[in-house]
Design an enzyme around this catalytic site. Structure first.
Site, PDB file in Angstrom:
ATOM      1  CD  GLU A 159       1.174   8.240  18.560  1.00  0.00           C
ATOM      2  OE1 GLU A 159       0.131   7.596  18.489  1.00  0.00           O
ATOM      3  OE2 GLU A 159       2.291   7.706  18.702  1.00  0.00           O
ATOM      4  CG  PHE A 160       5.007   9.040  23.399  1.00  0.00           C
ATOM      5  CD1 PHE A 160       5.221  10.114  24.253  1.00  0.00           C
ATOM      6  CD2 PHE A 160       4.173   8.017  23.821  1.00  0.00           C
ATOM      7  CE1 PHE A 160       4.632  10.149  25.514  1.00  0.00           C
ATOM      8  CE2 PHE A 160       3.572   8.045  25.072  1.00  0.00           C
ATOM      9  CZ  PHE A 160       3.807   9.110  25.919  1.00  0.00           C
ATOM     10  CG  LEU A 161       3.306   9.822  16.008  1.00  0.00           C
ATOM     11  CD1 LEU A 161       3.418  11.033  15.118  1.00  0.00           C
ATOM     12  CD2 LEU A 161       2.390   8.792  15.391  1.00  0.00           C
ATOM     13  NE  ARG A 162      11.448   9.826  16.887  1.00  0.00           N
ATOM     14  CZ  ARG A 162      12.512   9.041  16.703  1.00  0.00           C
ATOM     15  NH1 ARG A 162      13.712   9.500  16.929  1.00  0.00           N
ATOM     16  NH2 ARG A 162      12.388   7.798  16.262  1.00  0.00           N
ATOM     17  CB  ALA A 260      24.448  22.161  20.659  1.00  0.00           C
ATOM     18  N   GLY A 265      12.000  23.360  17.461  1.00  0.00           N
ATOM     19  CA  GLY A 265      10.788  23.948  16.891  1.00  0.00           C
ATOM     20  C   GLY A 265       9.752  22.861  16.753  1.00  0.00           C
ATOM     21  CB  CYS A 268       5.161  18.513  19.832  1.00  0.00           C
ATOM     22  SG  CYS A 268       3.891  17.592  18.975  1.00  0.00           S
ATOM     23  CE  LYS A 271       0.397  21.880  19.936  1.00  0.00           C
ATOM     24  NZ  LYS A 271      -0.287  20.876  20.734  1.00  0.00           N
TER      25      LYS A 271
HETATM   26  C1  UDX Z   1      -2.318  16.902  16.889  1.00  0.00           C
HETATM   27  C2  UDX Z   1      -2.853  17.472  18.190  1.00  0.00           C
HETATM   28  O1  UDX Z   1      -3.780  18.417  17.925  1.00  0.00           O
HETATM   29  C3  UDX Z   1      -1.822  18.074  19.052  1.00  0.00           C
HETATM   30  O2  UDX Z   1      -2.372  18.363  20.307  1.00  0.00           O
HETATM   31  C4  UDX Z   1      -0.718  17.140  19.283  1.00  0.00           C
HETATM   32  O3  UDX Z   1       0.271  17.776  20.061  1.00  0.00           O
HETATM   33  C5  UDX Z   1      -0.190  16.702  17.961  1.00  0.00           C
HETATM   34  O4  UDX Z   1      -1.255  16.131  17.224  1.00  0.00           O
HETATM   35  P1  UDX Z   1      -1.622  17.538  14.449  1.00  0.00           P
HETATM   36  O5  UDX Z   1      -2.130  16.202  14.049  1.00  0.00           O
HETATM   37  O6  UDX Z   1      -0.212  17.886  14.148  1.00  0.00           O
HETATM   38  O7  UDX Z   1      -1.836  17.818  16.013  1.00  0.00           O
HETATM   39  O8  UDX Z   1      -2.616  18.663  13.956  1.00  0.00           O
HETATM   40  P2  UDX Z   1      -3.102  19.045  12.510  1.00  0.00           P
HETATM   41  O9  UDX Z   1      -2.148  18.538  11.495  1.00  0.00           O
HETATM   42  O10 UDX Z   1      -3.457  20.471  12.604  1.00  0.00           O
HETATM   43  O11 UDX Z   1      -4.435  18.157  12.355  1.00  0.00           O
HETATM   44  C6  UDX Z   1      -5.632  18.371  12.990  1.00  0.00           C
HETATM   45  C7  UDX Z   1      -6.741  17.952  12.012  1.00  0.00           C
HETATM   46  O12 UDX Z   1      -7.995  17.974  12.690  1.00  0.00           O
HETATM   47  C8  UDX Z   1      -6.868  18.857  10.800  1.00  0.00           C
HETATM   48  O13 UDX Z   1      -6.834  18.086   9.619  1.00  0.00           O
HETATM   49  C9  UDX Z   1      -8.236  19.531  10.976  1.00  0.00           C
HETATM   50  O14 UDX Z   1      -8.874  19.798   9.746  1.00  0.00           O
HETATM   51  C10 UDX Z   1      -8.972  18.495  11.794  1.00  0.00           C
HETATM   52  N1  UDX Z   1     -10.103  18.998  12.577  1.00  0.00           N
HETATM   53  C11 UDX Z   1      -9.972  20.086  13.368  1.00  0.00           C
HETATM   54  C12 UDX Z   1     -11.312  18.338  12.513  1.00  0.00           C
HETATM   55  O15 UDX Z   1     -11.454  17.366  11.796  1.00  0.00           O
HETATM   56  N2  UDX Z   1     -12.357  18.791  13.268  1.00  0.00           N
HETATM   57  C13 UDX Z   1     -12.259  19.895  14.052  1.00  0.00           C
HETATM   58  O16 UDX Z   1     -13.231  20.266  14.709  1.00  0.00           O
HETATM   59  C14 UDX Z   1     -11.025  20.558  14.109  1.00  0.00           C
HETATM   60  C1  UDX Z   2       8.396  15.504  19.305  1.00  0.00           C
HETATM   61  C2  UDX Z   2       8.616  14.291  20.220  1.00  0.00           C
HETATM   62  O1  UDX Z   2       9.920  13.747  19.980  1.00  0.00           O
HETATM   63  C3  UDX Z   2       7.533  13.236  19.976  1.00  0.00           C
HETATM   64  O2  UDX Z   2       7.702  12.171  20.901  1.00  0.00           O
HETATM   65  C4  UDX Z   2       6.172  13.894  20.166  1.00  0.00           C
HETATM   66  O3  UDX Z   2       5.132  12.971  19.908  1.00  0.00           O
HETATM   67  C5  UDX Z   2       6.026  15.096  19.268  1.00  0.00           C
HETATM   68  O4  UDX Z   2       7.091  15.997  19.502  1.00  0.00           O
HETATM   69  P1  UDX Z   2       8.847  16.085  16.736  1.00  0.00           P
HETATM   70  O5  UDX Z   2       8.416  17.456  17.114  1.00  0.00           O
HETATM   71  O6  UDX Z   2       8.271  15.431  15.519  1.00  0.00           O
HETATM   72  O7  UDX Z   2       8.565  15.067  17.958  1.00  0.00           O
HETATM   73  O8  UDX Z   2      10.428  16.091  16.523  1.00  0.00           O
HETATM   74  P2  UDX Z   2      11.737  15.823  17.367  1.00  0.00           P
HETATM   75  O9  UDX Z   2      12.566  14.872  16.614  1.00  0.00           O
HETATM   76  O10 UDX Z   2      11.456  15.498  18.781  1.00  0.00           O
HETATM   77  O11 UDX Z   2      12.459  17.251  17.282  1.00  0.00           O
HETATM   78  C6  UDX Z   2      11.859  18.412  17.820  1.00  0.00           C
HETATM   79  C7  UDX Z   2      12.779  19.602  17.662  1.00  0.00           C
HETATM   80  O12 UDX Z   2      13.921  19.479  18.497  1.00  0.00           O
HETATM   81  C8  UDX Z   2      13.327  19.807  16.246  1.00  0.00           C
HETATM   82  O13 UDX Z   2      13.291  21.184  15.915  1.00  0.00           O
HETATM   83  C9  UDX Z   2      14.748  19.320  16.324  1.00  0.00           C
HETATM   84  O14 UDX Z   2      15.606  19.946  15.398  1.00  0.00           O
HETATM   85  C10 UDX Z   2      15.104  19.714  17.742  1.00  0.00           C
HETATM   86  N1  UDX Z   2      16.193  18.880  18.319  1.00  0.00           N
HETATM   87  C11 UDX Z   2      16.009  17.558  18.546  1.00  0.00           C
HETATM   88  C12 UDX Z   2      17.396  19.492  18.667  1.00  0.00           C
HETATM   89  O15 UDX Z   2      17.588  20.712  18.492  1.00  0.00           O
HETATM   90  N2  UDX Z   2      18.382  18.722  19.239  1.00  0.00           N
HETATM   91  C13 UDX Z   2      18.231  17.394  19.470  1.00  0.00           C
HETATM   92  O16 UDX Z   2      19.164  16.765  19.993  1.00  0.00           O
HETATM   93  C14 UDX Z   2      17.003  16.787  19.113  1.00  0.00           C
END
Ligand code: UDX
Ligand code: UDX
Length: 443
Positions: A159-162, A260, A265, A268, A271
């Site tokens: 997944e690539f969603l932000r 900049a 943070g 994703c 980690k």
């Molecule tokens: C997910 C992926 O884990 C991560 O690797 C990827 O980079 C981003 O997408 P995210 O959806 O942000 O992360 O995680 P989180 O919001 O913590 O949701 C995970 C869900 O899975 C939680 O609601 C948790 O309760 C559930 N879960 C966890 C289960 O249903 N079964 C389990 O055994 C463990």
């Molecule tokens: C990212 C990837 O973009 C997405 O494709 C992947 O599926 C999940 O991880 P996300 O973490 O939701 O998405 O946010 P993103 O908009 O990418 O920003 C990540 C961090 O980078 C934020 O803390 C943001 O403030 C920082 N950022 C982003 C910068 O400091 N400078 C930039 O130019 C862009």
């Protein structure tokens, strides 16, 4: 198609809701009973623009349902997405306990062909391990007919969603990457994504898994690169905004992700960069570049704190107002938000922190201690020795700076995202500092 999503967090929920919106019948699963209860009532437990509306709509038309039972979801569905968390272990490895556990539970409940899809970000070769786990846990009747390998496919569909624009990103993908090992699996994917008519990149599972880590690590590298340039700008009296603009017009470079600031943070980048360093190490390659990328990200936060300390002179007992806590705008997500390290460092020096964020405060309260949370930016500015902007929320662009300035004890503003670069705050009596705008600490 009947589809199950196991794990209804940020990624799983957006995927499930959007797949139902494009016409599939989707069952979302989660172990968290409270979460499932809320979702059934049409309440989204996270802040994600546009999501609740689609959730309600598809609950109503019965294309979307929620359960805590993997058995129920498995039985109903042909395709099953695994979207549970993959947190970092202490050594940077991704912890795949949940993925293994879910794979086992899917296997024991299988009653026919299933396409099992990794949606969570996982290290290369996880697909193979998931397939093995499933094979070993299939119900007895499949083992007997010796055709168990024909009864399921494992695939990768990163997944690539932000966050903050997740619904839009899902509905308008730059590309859909699928890692498959059979024609049948590819055909099913094409059916799933047909309504979006995306550009499909079809490859094997290992390559698909790698594409996700490589993409996120590249974007993190781009940010650390521009942050390094911002450091040089401060030392040489250059302006990072012009440098980024000048670089960005080159189509080979592009302007995106050249902002900049106080570092990246979120759930994703930190980690995934850690995990990719470990994956490389295990494969026998020392990915030194990524090691530097994460060091530069840490240093960027530290250097911002140094600038504040330098300009405030004495930090102890100074009141610092913070605007924005979430790791980026349009989300309530506090995971690895730069605000955490920056606030902790300032508190260690004895600063008193007041803070405002439009939506992240409930999550921030679980992480940050001894912070006074404010009802709006003006409240945060009241009586402050300086203001520090850490998240570039839209509403912060439209502040009344006369009002802000007169509420503060002294009008000093540190802009960690260069949001106010064109506001001429100097003319309004502010001492204003951005990132990489040609001002070095100590000058
Ligand atoms: C997910 C992926 O884990 C991560 O690797 C990827 O980079 C981003 O997408 P995210 O959806 O942000 O992360 O995680 P989180 O919001 O913590 O949701 C995970 C869900 O899975 C939680 O609601 C948790 O309760 C559930 N879960 C966890 C289960 O249903 N079964 C389990 O055994 C463990
Ligand atoms: C990212 C990837 O973009 C997405 O494709 C992947 O599926 C999940 O991880 P996300 O973490 O939701 O998405 O946010 P993103 O908009 O990418 O920003 C990540 C961090 O980078 C934020 O803390 C943001 O403030 C920082 N950022 C982003 C910068 O400091 N400078 C930039 O130019 C862009």
């Amino acid at each position: 198609m009947n589809i199950a999503i196991v794990g209804s967090g940020y990624v799983g929920l957006v995927t499930g809701v959007c797949l139902s919106q494009i016409g599939h019948k989707v069952t979302c699963v989660d172990v968290d009973q409270e979460k499932i209860k809320k979702l059934r009532l049409g309440k989204v437990p996270i802040f994600e623009p546009g999501l609740e509306e689609l959730l309600k709509k598809n609950l109503k038309n019965k294309r979307l349902s929620f359960t805590t039972s993997i058995r129920e979801a498995t039985r109903k569905s042909t395709a099953i997405f695994i979207a549970v968390g993959t947190p970092s272990k202490k050594n940077g490895d991704a912890d795949l306990t949940y993925v293994e556990n879910v794979a086992r539970q899917i296997a024991v409940n299988m009653d026919g062909y299933k396409l099992i899809i990794e949606k969570s970000t996982v290290p290369a070769e996880t697909g193979k391990r998931v397939a093995r786990t499933i094979k070993m846990n299939l119900p007895k009747k499949f083992e007997k007919n010796k055709k168990s390998e024909l009864d399921f496919d494992v695939a990768s569909n990163p997944e690539f969603l932000r966050e903050g624009s997740a619904v839009h990103d899902f509905m308008n993908p730059d590309r859909v990457v699928i890692g498959v090992e059979s024609k049948k699996a590819e055909k099913l994917f094409r059916e799933i994504y047909k309504p979006l008519n995306p550009h499909m990149v079809v490859t094997n599972i290992n390559s698909a898994e790698l594409i996700k880590h490589a993409s996120n690590s590249f974007l993190a590298t781009k940010i650390s690169f521009i942050n390094s340039i911002s450091q040089i700008c401060d030392k040489l009296g250059a302006d990072i905004l012009k440098v980024a603009e000048g670089m960005g017009f080159d189509k080979r470079i592009g302007r995106a992700f050249l902002n900049a600031g106080v570092g990246y943070g979120g759930s994703c980048f930190p980690k995934d960069v850690d995990a990719f360093v470990r994956i490389s190490e295990k494969s026998g390659y020392d990915f030194r570049l990524l090691d530097e990328v994460r060091k530069i990200n840490e240093e960027q936060k530290a250097s911002f704190v140094r600038l504040i300390e330098d300009k405030l002179w004495i930090v102890k007992n100074k009141v610092i107002g913070v605007l924005g806590l979430a790791f980026k705008p349009d989300t309530d997500d506090m995971r690895s938000a730069p605000s955490i390290d920056i606030i902790n460092a300032l508190q260690q020096e004895g600063a008193k922190i007041k803070a405002y964020d439009p939506v992240a405060v409930p999550n921030a309260k679980k992480i940050l201690k001894k912070v006074t949370y404010c009802k709006d930016p003006y409240d945060a500015a009241k009586g402050c020795d300086c203001l520090v902007l850490l998240t570039e929320w839209d509403e912060f662009k439209k502040l009344n700076f006369k009002k802000i300035g007169s509420a503060m004890k002294q009008p000093i503003l540190f802009d960690g995202r260069n949001l106010y670069h064109d506001k001429n705050l100097g003319d309004l009596g502010f001492e204003y500092y951005g990132v990489g705008r040609g001002v070095k600490a100590g000058s």
